[in-house]
Write a protein that holds these residues in place. Structure first.
Motif, PDB file in Angstrom:
ATOM      1  N   GLY A 151       0.804  -1.220   0.000  1.00 51.19           N
ATOM      2  CA  GLY A 151       0.000   0.000   0.000  1.00 51.19           C
ATOM      3  C   GLY A 151       0.833   1.264   0.000  1.00 51.19           C
ATOM      4  N   PRO A 152       0.173   2.425   0.223  1.00 51.50           N
ATOM      5  CA  PRO A 152       0.805   3.721  -0.015  1.00 51.50           C
ATOM      6  C   PRO A 152       1.671   4.258   1.118  1.00 51.50           C
ATOM      7  N   GLY A 153       1.636   3.683   2.303  1.00 49.21           N
ATOM      8  CA  GLY A 153       2.494   4.223   3.357  1.00 49.21           C
ATOM      9  C   GLY A 153       1.990   3.935   4.770  1.00 49.21           C
ATOM     10  N   ASP A 154       0.722   4.157   5.030  1.00 45.18           N
ATOM     11  CA  ASP A 154       0.138   3.876   6.338  1.00 45.18           C
ATOM     12  C   ASP A 154       0.131   2.360   6.553  1.00 45.18           C
ATOM     13  N   THR A 207      -3.394   1.359  -4.123  1.00 42.12           N
ATOM     14  CA  THR A 207      -2.526   2.216  -4.926  1.00 42.12           C
ATOM     15  C   THR A 207      -2.411   3.597  -4.277  1.00 42.12           C
ATOM     16  N   SER A 208      -1.299   4.274  -4.564  1.00 44.48           N
ATOM     17  CA  SER A 208      -1.100   5.619  -4.004  1.00 44.48           C
ATOM     18  C   SER A 208      -2.238   6.542  -4.431  1.00 44.48           C
ATOM     19  N   PHE A 209      -2.674   6.407  -5.708  1.00 42.14           N
ATOM     20  CA  PHE A 209      -3.677   7.380  -6.180  1.00 42.14           C
ATOM     21  C   PHE A 209      -5.045   7.167  -5.523  1.00 42.14           C
ATOM     22  N   CYS A 210      -5.401   5.932  -5.198  1.00 43.43           N
ATOM     23  CA  CYS A 210      -6.660   5.713  -4.464  1.00 43.43           C
ATOM     24  C   CYS A 210      -6.558   6.292  -3.052  1.00 43.43           C
ATOM     25  N   ALA A 211      -5.415   6.102  -2.415  1.00 45.55           N
ATOM     26  CA  ALA A 211      -5.226   6.654  -1.060  1.00 45.55           C
ATOM     27  C   ALA A 211      -5.306   8.179  -1.097  1.00 45.55           C
ATOM     28  N   ILE A 212      -4.695   8.775  -2.106  1.00 44.02           N
ATOM     29  CA  ILE A 212      -4.712  10.237  -2.241  1.00 44.02           C
ATOM     30  C   ILE A 212      -6.138  10.732  -2.485  1.00 44.02           C
ATOM     31  N   ASP A 261     -10.492 -11.183   3.040  1.00 42.62           N
ATOM     32  CA  ASP A 261      -9.134 -10.886   3.500  1.00 42.62           C
ATOM     33  C   ASP A 261      -8.478  -9.762   2.697  1.00 42.62           C
ATOM     34  N   LEU A 262      -9.144  -9.275   1.666  1.00 40.03           N
ATOM     35  CA  LEU A 262      -8.612  -8.106   0.950  1.00 40.03           C
ATOM     36  C   LEU A 262      -9.131  -6.787   1.535  1.00 40.03           C
ATOM     37  N   LEU A 263      -9.838  -6.851   2.637  1.00 44.90           N
ATOM     38  CA  LEU A 263     -10.098  -5.643   3.419  1.00 44.90           C
ATOM     39  C   LEU A 263      -8.770  -5.153   3.996  1.00 44.90           C
ATOM     40  N   THR A 264      -8.651  -3.845   4.221  1.00 50.23           N
ATOM     41  CA  THR A 264      -7.436  -3.368   4.891  1.00 50.23           C
ATOM     42  C   THR A 264      -7.580  -3.529   6.404  1.00 50.23           C
ATOM     43  N   ILE A 265      -6.429  -3.540   7.053  1.00 50.66           N
ATOM     44  CA  ILE A 265      -6.403  -3.597   8.517  1.00 50.66           C
ATOM     45  C   ILE A 265      -7.143  -2.379   9.086  1.00 50.66           C
ATOM     46  N   LYS A 266      -6.993  -1.244   8.419  1.00 50.84           N
ATOM     47  CA  LYS A 266      -7.669  -0.021   8.869  1.00 50.84           C
ATOM     48  C   LYS A 266      -9.194  -0.163   8.784  1.00 50.84           C
ATOM     49  N   ALA A 267      -9.689  -0.710   7.686  1.00 51.27           N
ATOM     50  CA  ALA A 267     -11.130  -0.900   7.520  1.00 51.27           C
ATOM     51  C   ALA A 267     -11.663  -1.787   8.648  1.00 51.27           C
ATOM     52  N   LYS A 268     -10.938  -2.856   8.929  1.00 55.73           N
ATOM     53  CA  LYS A 268     -11.364  -3.766  10.005  1.00 55.73           C
ATOM     54  C   LYS A 268     -11.419  -3.043  11.344  1.00 55.73           C
ATOM     55  N   LYS A 269     -10.379  -2.265  11.650  1.00 53.75           N
ATOM     56  CA  LYS A 269     -10.347  -1.517  12.917  1.00 53.75           C
ATOM     57  C   LYS A 269     -11.537  -0.569  13.024  1.00 53.75           C
ATOM     58  N   VAL A 270     -11.771   0.205  11.968  1.00 50.50           N
ATOM     59  CA  VAL A 270     -12.847   1.205  12.007  1.00 50.50           C
ATOM     60  C   VAL A 270     -14.202   0.522  12.135  1.00 50.50           C
ATOM     61  N   ARG A 291       4.036  13.706  -0.778  1.00 49.82           N
ATOM     62  CA  ARG A 291       4.403  13.035   0.479  1.00 49.82           C
ATOM     63  C   ARG A 291       3.227  12.898   1.442  1.00 49.82           C
ATOM     64  N   LEU A 292       2.124  12.397   0.906  1.00 50.47           N
ATOM     65  CA  LEU A 292       0.887  12.227   1.694  1.00 50.47           C
ATOM     66  C   LEU A 292       1.125  11.434   2.972  1.00 50.47           C
ATOM     67  N   GLY A 293       0.640  11.973   4.068  1.00 51.65           N
ATOM     68  CA  GLY A 293       0.710  11.262   5.342  1.00 51.65           C
ATOM     69  C   GLY A 293       2.027  11.438   6.073  1.00 51.65           C
ATOM     70  N   LEU A 294       3.003  12.068   5.412  1.00 54.89           N
ATOM     71  CA  LEU A 294       4.300  12.293   6.069  1.00 54.89           C
ATOM     72  C   LEU A 294       4.330  13.702   6.677  1.00 54.89           C
ATOM     73  N   ASP A 295       5.349  13.961   7.476  1.00 51.45           N
ATOM     74  CA  ASP A 295       5.428  15.238   8.202  1.00 51.45           C
ATOM     75  C   ASP A 295       5.438  16.444   7.262  1.00 51.45           C
TER      76      ASP A 295
END
Lengths: 239, 239
Positions: free
Chosen positions: A11-14, A129-134, B16-25, A204-208
Motif C-alpha cells: 500500500g501507499p504508506g500507512d 494504490t497511491s492514487f486511491c489513497a490520495i 481478507d482483501l479488506l485493509t487492517i484499517k477498515a477492520k479496525k474502524v 508526500r501524503l501522510g508524512l510530516d
C-alpha cells in the motif's frame, strides 16, 4: 516441502492500509525480501510492513539500482529473480514487498515476468494504490458515471507532447504519477484542456512534510519531491 | 460525543482483501450502513465485511435503486445522506460500506459529495479496486515504465465511437469496467487497435462460476455477466 513466491503490495504508506491477507501471508513465509533503493536508507516497504510482523522471520534487504540504464536494470532483475527461484526450489516460502499495488508501475512486475517462466508457484497480493489513497484523503473522486480515468507517468509532461494533448482531450480524470521536478509545462497544458481548475497536487501524503495544494498554479517554479501526484479533473470548478 | 462518518472500501470480494484499517474502524463504529441493490438479496459489501466484525454493531441495510433515472437516484442519495447526517449529528459513528475503492465509480461518491457540504467529520478509507485484484490474479501487469493506463466504463464500447477510438490510439493498457452484455463490437475495435492479442476477459473473479479467458474472441456472441472486466494491452503477444 514445496516453496512458494508471493508478491505483496504493502500500500501507499500507512501500515494499516496493508490488507488482512498481506498480514497473514507475511506471518506465514520463511523469508521476506525487501527492496532497498538507497544504500543504508533501509526499505520503505519493509518499514510499512514491520508493525504487523509478529514472529521472527528472516528479512533480506535487496538493493535495486536507481538508474534508467536498461542493461544494469535487467542484470539486477535477473540476479534477484534467480536468487528467489533458488530459495523457492529449496522449499522456502518467500515474500517480496512492493509499495502500492504490485501490478501498477512496480519493480515487482519485472521479477514476476522472469519468475513465471520458471516452474514455481507464484501468488500476487494486490495493494492499495497511491492514487486511491490520495483520492480518499483529499476527497477527490477519480471517476463517476460515464467519466474515464487515465494514469500517466511523468514522461509525458512536456508541452506540445502530442500524446499528452490527446489524452487531455479524451479523458476526464487524469492521475499524473511521479509529478516530481518542475511541472510548469504540464500545468500550462492542463489550463488549455480545462483540467486545471478542478485539480489537486499532493506530495508526500501522510508524512510530516505533506503538501496538499488545490491551486496548482502555485506549484510552478518549484522542484517537486519524487513522491508527488497530480490529480487533474476536467471542467470542474475549484473546490 | 462527536459523531463521524466513514466511507469504507471493502475491496473486490475476498474478505481478507479488506485493509487492517477498515477492520479496525468497522469494529469501532456504532452503526454500519450497507447498500442493498436487490430486495431480499442482502448486501454484497456487508457479506465481505462480516467475517471481520467481532462485536455487536447495529447494521442497517439501505436499498439503492437500480436505475439510470437521475431524478430517482438523486432523491435516494438525498434521503440516505440526510439520514447519515442526522445520525452523525446525534453523536453516532457511522460507516458506509462500498465495494472496491470508494473513489472509483462508487455509489459512495454521491453520498460523500452531499455530506461534505454539511458540517460533519468525514473520513474515507481506500479499498483494493477490482481491476488491481484481477491483474494480480491473472498475472497481467496494468502498467510498466512509460506505459499509460486508462479505466473506461462500458458506455464507450460501441463500434465507431470516436472517443473509444482515440483512447485506443493513445493508451497502452485499458481496463474496461463492467464488460457485461455482448462485447462483440469492442472486441473488433481492440483487434484494429492492436490491443486484442494481449488481452484477458475476467468474469466473477473468485466466485464458483469464475471465467478467465485469454482468447477474448471466444467471448463474442455471449451475454456476459455484470461483474465482468476486460484488460486490453497493446502490442503484446498472447500469453
Amino acid at each position: 516441502m514445496k516453496g512458494k513466491f508471493y508478491g505483496i503490495g504493502v500500500g501507499p504508506g500507512d501500515p494499516d492500509l496493508l490488507t488482512i491477507k498481506a498480514k497473514k501471508v507475511l506471518n506465514d513465509v520463511d523469508i521476506i525480501l525487501a527492496p532497498e533503493t538507497k544504500d543504508g536508507k533501509g526499505s520503505t516497504a519493509l518499514n510499512i510492513a514491520k508493525p504487523h510482523l509478529n514472529k521472527n522471520i528472516e528479512i533480506i534487504e535487496k538493493k535495486f539500482p536507481m538508474t534508467y540504464d536498461v542493461e544494469v536494470l535487467n542484470k539486477s532483475y535477473d540476479e534477484i529473480s534467480n536468487f528467489i527461484n533458488k530459495l523457492v526450489n529449496d522449499g522456502k516460502k518467500v515474500a517480496f514487498l512492493t509499495l502500492g499495488d504490485p501490478m501498477v508501475y512496480s519493480t515487482y512486475i519485472y521479477l514476476f515476468k522472469r519468475l513465471k517462466e520458471k516452474d514455481i508457484d507464484i501468488e500476487t497480493i494486490p495493494g492499495i494504490t497511491s492514487f486511491c489513497a490520495i483520492a480518499s484523503k483529499v476527497g477527490v473522486p477519480l471517476g463517476e458515471n460515464e467519466e474515464t480515468i487515465a494514469i500517466v507517468p511523468s514522461v509525458y509532461y512536456e508541452k506540445g507532447d502530442k500524446k499528452l494533448e490527446e489524452i487531455l482531450n479524451n479523458i476526464n480524470n487524469i492521475v499524473f504519477m511521479k509529478a516530481s521536478g518542475e511541472i510548469d509545462e504540464l500545468i500550462d497544458e492542463l489550463e488549455i484542456s480545462g483540467h486545471k481548475e478542478g485539480s489537486v497536487f499532493v506530495s508526500r501524503l501522510g508524512l510530516d512534510d505533506e503538501i496538499i495544494e488545490r491551486d496548482i498554479e502555485k506549484r510552478k517554479g518549484i522542484k517537486n519531491n519524487y513522491l508527488s501526484t497530480l490529480i487533474a479533473k476536467k471542467n470542474v470548478k475549484s473546490r
